[in-house]
Scaffold this active site. Structure first.
Site, mmCIF file in Angstrom:
data_model
loop_
_atom_site.group_PDB
_atom_site.id
_atom_site.type_symbol
_atom_site.label_atom_id
_atom_site.label_comp_id
_atom_site.label_asym_id
_atom_site.label_seq_id
_atom_site.Cartn_x
_atom_site.Cartn_y
_atom_site.Cartn_z
ATOM 1 N N HIS A 90 46.106 40.060 43.214
ATOM 2 C CA HIS A 90 45.987 41.519 43.145
ATOM 3 C C HIS A 90 45.174 42.032 44.319
ATOM 4 O O HIS A 90 44.297 41.341 44.836
ATOM 5 C CB HIS A 90 45.364 41.969 41.825
ATOM 6 C CG HIS A 90 44.012 41.382 41.543
ATOM 7 N ND1 HIS A 90 43.831 40.104 41.064
ATOM 8 C CD2 HIS A 90 42.773 41.895 41.696
ATOM 9 C CE1 HIS A 90 42.547 39.857 40.907
ATOM 10 N NE2 HIS A 90 41.874 40.923 41.305
ATOM 11 N N HIS B 107 42.781 45.267 45.393
ATOM 12 C CA HIS B 107 42.058 46.474 44.983
ATOM 13 C C HIS B 107 42.224 47.544 46.057
ATOM 14 O O HIS B 107 42.055 47.258 47.256
ATOM 15 C CB HIS B 107 40.556 46.197 44.877
ATOM 16 C CG HIS B 107 40.156 45.245 43.795
ATOM 17 N ND1 HIS B 107 39.686 45.664 42.569
ATOM 18 C CD2 HIS B 107 40.138 43.885 43.750
ATOM 19 C CE1 HIS B 107 39.385 44.612 41.818
ATOM 20 N NE2 HIS B 107 39.653 43.511 42.524
HETATM 21 P P1 DGP Z 1 38.809 40.641 40.442
HETATM 22 O O1 DGP Z 1 37.346 40.550 40.100
HETATM 23 O O2 DGP Z 1 39.056 40.874 41.932
HETATM 24 O O3 DGP Z 1 39.582 39.469 39.883
HETATM 25 O O4 DGP Z 1 39.301 41.974 39.723
HETATM 26 C C1 DGP Z 1 39.926 42.013 38.497
HETATM 27 C C2 DGP Z 1 39.956 43.456 38.076
HETATM 28 O O5 DGP Z 1 40.845 43.580 36.992
HETATM 29 C C3 DGP Z 1 38.616 44.027 37.591
HETATM 30 O O6 DGP Z 1 38.194 45.053 38.486
HETATM 31 C C4 DGP Z 1 38.898 44.608 36.223
HETATM 32 C C5 DGP Z 1 40.412 44.620 36.156
HETATM 33 N N1 DGP Z 1 40.963 44.376 34.833
HETATM 34 C C6 DGP Z 1 40.674 43.315 34.034
HETATM 35 N N2 DGP Z 1 41.384 43.409 32.884
HETATM 36 C C7 DGP Z 1 42.143 44.536 32.986
HETATM 37 C C8 DGP Z 1 43.083 45.157 32.125
HETATM 38 O O7 DGP Z 1 43.393 44.705 31.024
HETATM 39 N N3 DGP Z 1 43.648 46.316 32.553
HETATM 40 C C9 DGP Z 1 43.354 46.849 33.783
HETATM 41 N N4 DGP Z 1 43.959 47.984 34.120
HETATM 42 N N5 DGP Z 1 42.472 46.285 34.617
HETATM 43 C C10 DGP Z 1 41.872 45.146 34.221
#
Ligand code: DGP
Length: 137
Positions: free
Chosen positions: A99, A101
């Site tokens: 992913h 950001h």
């Molecule tokens: P990272 O730390 O780079 O792996 O970021 C993962 C991101 O994913 C974190 O900023 C929060 C987001 N995240 C985790 N679970 C969910 C979810 O169920 N829905 C959404 N929209 N975001 C999520």
């Protein structure tokens, strides 16, 4: 193998605030908004991270990230944007599904701090450069 949370979002098993979708790419709001409009852009197919996704699919994800960044500047009032992809736990990756950001920056009241301190004392830059350059040939 247990599906990760982003695979479940792709499959519609978990809801999201969707921003964009095509055959290969999905973009939605990060559940934890570090700034207004903080978005995640993912490949629908599972790859662990930026370092392991095939180039063609990575490019498709980056195209969408660029467009969302442009929208943040043009329509959300952002003054800047950070594009960030954490790879592996040591770099802060918590969801092991590639992913990107897209973090709009507004100059105040932000939940995102990016600090890059100069830590180059004692490092042999020519040797490091040579080592990396050799592997890129
Ligand atoms: P990272 O730390 O780079 O792996 O970021 C993962 C991101 O994913 C974190 O900023 C929060 C987001 N995240 C985790 N679970 C969910 C979810 O169920 N829905 C959404 N929209 N975001 C999520």
């Amino acid at each position: 193998m247990e599906k990760d949370i982003f695979c479940k979002i792709v499959n519609g098993e978990i809801p999201c605030h969707k921003l964009y979708e095509d055959e290969d790419v999905l973009a939605f709001l990060d559940i934890s908004q570090v700034t207004k409009g903080h978005a995640l852009v993912i490949s629908k197919k599972h790859y662990d991270n930026f370092l392991t996704i095939p180039q063609e699919e990575m490019h498709k994800v980056m195209d969408v990230a660029q467009r969302i960044g442009q929208v943040a500047i043009k329509y959300l009032g952002a003054k800047g944007v950070n594009i960030l992809s954490n790879c592996y736990e040591a770099a802060g990756q918590s969801v092991m599904h590639f992913h990107v950001h897209v973090i709009p920056r507004y100059e105040d009241k932000e939940g995102f701090i990016l600090e890059m301190k100069n830590n180059s004392e004692g490092l042999n830059l020519p040797a490091i450069a040579k080592q990396i350059e050799k592997e890129l040939k």
